[in-house]
Design a protein around this motif. Structure first.
Motif, PDB file in Angstrom:
ATOM      1  N   THR A  19       0.834  -1.197   0.000  1.00 14.67           N
ATOM      2  CA  THR A  19       0.000   0.000   0.000  1.00 14.67           C
ATOM      3  C   THR A  19       0.870   1.250   0.000  1.00 14.67           C
ATOM      4  O   THR A  19       1.991   1.249   0.512  1.00 14.67           O
ATOM      5  CB  THR A  19      -0.930   0.047   1.232  1.00 14.67           C
ATOM      6  OG1 THR A  19      -0.142   0.223   2.416  1.00 14.67           O
ATOM      7  CG2 THR A  19      -1.758  -1.227   1.355  1.00 14.67           C
ATOM      8  N   VAL A  20       0.343   2.303  -0.568  1.00 16.22           N
ATOM      9  CA  VAL A  20       1.070   3.574  -0.655  1.00 16.22           C
ATOM     10  C   VAL A  20       1.260   4.190   0.730  1.00 16.22           C
ATOM     11  O   VAL A  20       2.248   4.891   0.979  1.00 16.22           O
ATOM     12  CB  VAL A  20       0.313   4.546  -1.593  1.00 16.22           C
ATOM     13  CG1 VAL A  20       0.972   5.924  -1.601  1.00 16.22           C
ATOM     14  CG2 VAL A  20       0.239   3.974  -3.004  1.00 16.22           C
ATOM     15  N   ASP A  21       0.348   3.919   1.640  1.00 12.85           N
ATOM     16  CA  ASP A  21       0.420   4.511   2.980  1.00 12.85           C
ATOM     17  C   ASP A  21       1.688   4.109   3.723  1.00 12.85           C
ATOM     18  O   ASP A  21       2.066   4.758   4.706  1.00 12.85           O
ATOM     19  CB  ASP A  21      -0.798   4.083   3.804  1.00 12.85           C
ATOM     20  CG  ASP A  21      -2.091   4.659   3.257  1.00 12.85           C
ATOM     21  OD1 ASP A  21      -2.016   5.679   2.545  1.00 12.85           O
ATOM     22  OD2 ASP A  21      -3.172   4.092   3.527  1.00 12.85           O
ATOM     23  N   GLU A  22       2.338   3.026   3.280  1.00  9.58           N
ATOM     24  CA  GLU A  22       3.546   2.561   3.955  1.00  9.58           C
ATOM     25  C   GLU A  22       4.778   3.393   3.617  1.00  9.58           C
ATOM     26  O   GLU A  22       5.816   3.254   4.259  1.00  9.58           O
ATOM     27  CB  GLU A  22       3.811   1.095   3.582  1.00  9.58           C
ATOM     28  CG  GLU A  22       2.695   0.147   4.012  1.00  9.58           C
ATOM     29  CD  GLU A  22       2.755  -1.188   3.289  1.00  9.58           C
ATOM     30  OE1 GLU A  22       3.816  -1.492   2.715  1.00  9.58           O
ATOM     31  OE2 GLU A  22       1.759  -1.918   3.303  1.00  9.58           O
ATOM     32  N   ASP A  24       7.222   6.489   3.434  1.00 14.68           N
ATOM     33  CA  ASP A  24       7.544   7.653   4.251  1.00 14.68           C
ATOM     34  C   ASP A  24       8.319   8.661   3.401  1.00 14.68           C
ATOM     35  O   ASP A  24       9.442   8.402   2.977  1.00 14.68           O
ATOM     36  CB  ASP A  24       8.381   7.211   5.456  1.00 14.68           C
ATOM     37  CG  ASP A  24       8.726   8.368   6.390  1.00 14.68           C
ATOM     38  OD1 ASP A  24       8.262   9.499   6.140  1.00 14.68           O
ATOM     39  OD2 ASP A  24       9.463   8.142   7.365  1.00 14.68           O
ATOM     40  N   GLN A  91      -1.893   6.071  -7.643  1.00 12.54           N
ATOM     41  CA  GLN A  91      -2.013   6.629  -6.292  1.00 12.54           C
ATOM     42  C   GLN A  91      -0.644   7.020  -5.728  1.00 12.54           C
ATOM     43  O   GLN A  91      -0.492   8.066  -5.098  1.00 12.54           O
ATOM     44  CB  GLN A  91      -2.696   5.626  -5.356  1.00 12.54           C
ATOM     45  CG  GLN A  91      -2.901   6.179  -3.941  1.00 12.54           C
ATOM     46  CD  GLN A  91      -3.324   5.110  -2.950  1.00 12.54           C
ATOM     47  OE1 GLN A  91      -3.552   3.960  -3.310  1.00 12.54           O
ATOM     48  NE2 GLN A  91      -3.414   5.486  -1.685  1.00 12.54           N
ATOM     49  N   THR A  95       0.411  10.761  -4.713  1.00 11.89           N
ATOM     50  CA  THR A  95       0.950  11.060  -3.390  1.00 11.89           C
ATOM     51  C   THR A  95       2.306  11.744  -3.511  1.00 11.89           C
ATOM     52  O   THR A  95       2.642  12.643  -2.732  1.00 11.89           O
ATOM     53  CB  THR A  95       1.077   9.770  -2.556  1.00 11.89           C
ATOM     54  OG1 THR A  95      -0.183   9.098  -2.538  1.00 11.89           O
ATOM     55  CG2 THR A  95       1.503  10.072  -1.131  1.00 11.89           C
ATOM     56  N   ASN A  99       3.290  15.517  -2.068  1.00 15.16           N
ATOM     57  CA  ASN A  99       4.423  15.771  -1.184  1.00 15.16           C
ATOM     58  C   ASN A  99       5.494  16.639  -1.828  1.00 15.16           C
ATOM     59  O   ASN A  99       6.104  17.475  -1.157  1.00 15.16           O
ATOM     60  CB  ASN A  99       5.042  14.446  -0.732  1.00 15.16           C
ATOM     61  CG  ASN A  99       4.238  13.751   0.335  1.00 15.16           C
ATOM     62  OD1 ASN A  99       4.395  14.021   1.520  1.00 15.16           O
ATOM     63  ND2 ASN A  99       3.350  12.857  -0.072  1.00 15.16           N
ATOM     64  N   SER A 304       6.150  -4.848   5.802  1.00 12.11           N
ATOM     65  CA  SER A 304       5.575  -3.891   4.872  1.00 12.11           C
ATOM     66  C   SER A 304       4.477  -4.448   3.989  1.00 12.11           C
ATOM     67  O   SER A 304       3.705  -3.682   3.445  1.00 12.11           O
ATOM     68  CB  SER A 304       6.675  -3.314   3.968  1.00 12.11           C
ATOM     69  OG  SER A 304       7.621  -2.622   4.735  1.00 12.11           O
TER      70      SER A 304
END
Length: 319
Positions: A19-22, A24, A91, A95, A99, A304
């Motif tokens: 997932t992209v949420d992982e 940083d 996605q 993201t 950023n 991850s």
């Protein structure tokens, strides 16, 4: 099940869920603000502009052309999974935009890159030319139509996913070799893995067609594939001239051309053809990618990935 190899690829793809949420991006923001030189910032700006639209073009071809005509159920299972992964890549790049480019006007300019940045426009036109070659076909019935479909599939496997995106990954891994933009590199590791699987699937479809209809793969097709590959290299070289136009220390346009030709030759080898360029890989940081990138990939699996990867690990992937 007539084509179990496609079902196996589908099952393997499920194991690679991420997932992209992982990802940083916090260190990347520090790098962009304090560490990158103007020429490197230009490189990143062009990369982001390409990423903003590139995977959407691939997804469109997948939905509008490939899924319609690759009709084996087990192959369509893989294509459905691939479409999910392409959406995940989009996605990731969105993201990245959030950023890296907080200014909305700059972000809109990145989305309009296919219209206002000549080097990216040329790559998009290359993609659209091959998409349009079969886009109007509701059914494929004649040998000429089948040949055009196979050429579309080969183009998207070897030139677009296999050359355009892998060339972009090289810029990312060059920056990583300098300790820069590790968040971008982490996300790229996962996209790299997905794109390798996408290319392998498409080439397996091509090989299946070759076995069932060998008459399609005549001398004219090989000649057309080589011409297509030369066109793709020229297109990507134009983008490289733009990306490196402000002078990026450690990455020359000459070496980049050599790398592009080397990658093109590896794609020809996967199709069973001899080299077109006879080039070697000038980028040592990409030679390490096979081991370092994939070993990091597997080291991070437990923490991850939603679904762990089992089985043997291979370090001889073509990049």
């Amino acid at each position: 099940m007539r084509y179990p190899q496609f079902f196996d690829m589908y099952k393997d793809a499920i194991k690679n869920t991420w997932t992209v949420d992982e990802i940083d991006f916090s260190d990347d923001l520090v790098d962009l603000d304090r560490k990158l030189m103007p020429a490197e910032k230009h490189l990143v700006s062009r990369l982001v502009a390409f990423f903003a639209t590139g995977d959407s073009i691939v997804a469109n071809n997948l939905v509008l052309n490939l899924y319609q005509h690759i009709n084996a159920p087990e192959a369509r299972m893989y294509l459905s999974r691939q479409l999910y992964e392409e959406a995940l890549h989009v996605q990731f790049y969105l993201t990245l935009l959030d950023n890296y480019i907080p200014d909305m006007a700059e972000r809109e300019a990145a989305f309009a890159a296919v219209e206002n940045i000549p080097s990216i426009k040329a790559k998009a036109e290359f993609c659209f030319r091959w998409m349009d070659s079969v886009h109007h076909l509701d059914q494929i019935t004649t040998q000429d139509e089948r040949r055009r479909f196979v050429m579309n599939l080969i183009c998207f496997a070897t030139c677009i996913e296999g050359l355009f995106f892998f060339a972009a990954f090289a810029y990312v891994y060059f920056l990583r070799s300098k300790g820069l933009l590790n968040g971008l590199a982490d996300g790229t590791n996962w996209v790299f893995r997905d794109e390798s699987c996408h290319m392998n699937f498409a080439l397996e479809v091509v090989e299946t067609i070759r076995k069932e209809e060998p008459e399609l793969f005549d001398a004219q097709m090989e000649s057309d594939i080589r011409a297509m590959m030369r066109d793709a290299v020229d297109c990507e070289h134009m983008f490289a001239a733009d990306v490196l136009g402000e002078g990026v220390p450690g990455m020359s346009l000459k070496d980049t051309r050599e790398y592009l030709q080397y990658v093109a030759d590896t794609r020809l080898h996967l199709l069973g053809y001899a080299s077109e360029f006879g080039s070697k890989n000038p980028f040592s940081f990409m030679e390490l990618q096979d081991v370092q990138g994939l070993s990091n990939f597997f080291e991070r699996t437990v923490s991850s990935y939603q679904t762990g990867i089992t089985g043997d690990v291979s370090f001889d992937e073509d990049f």
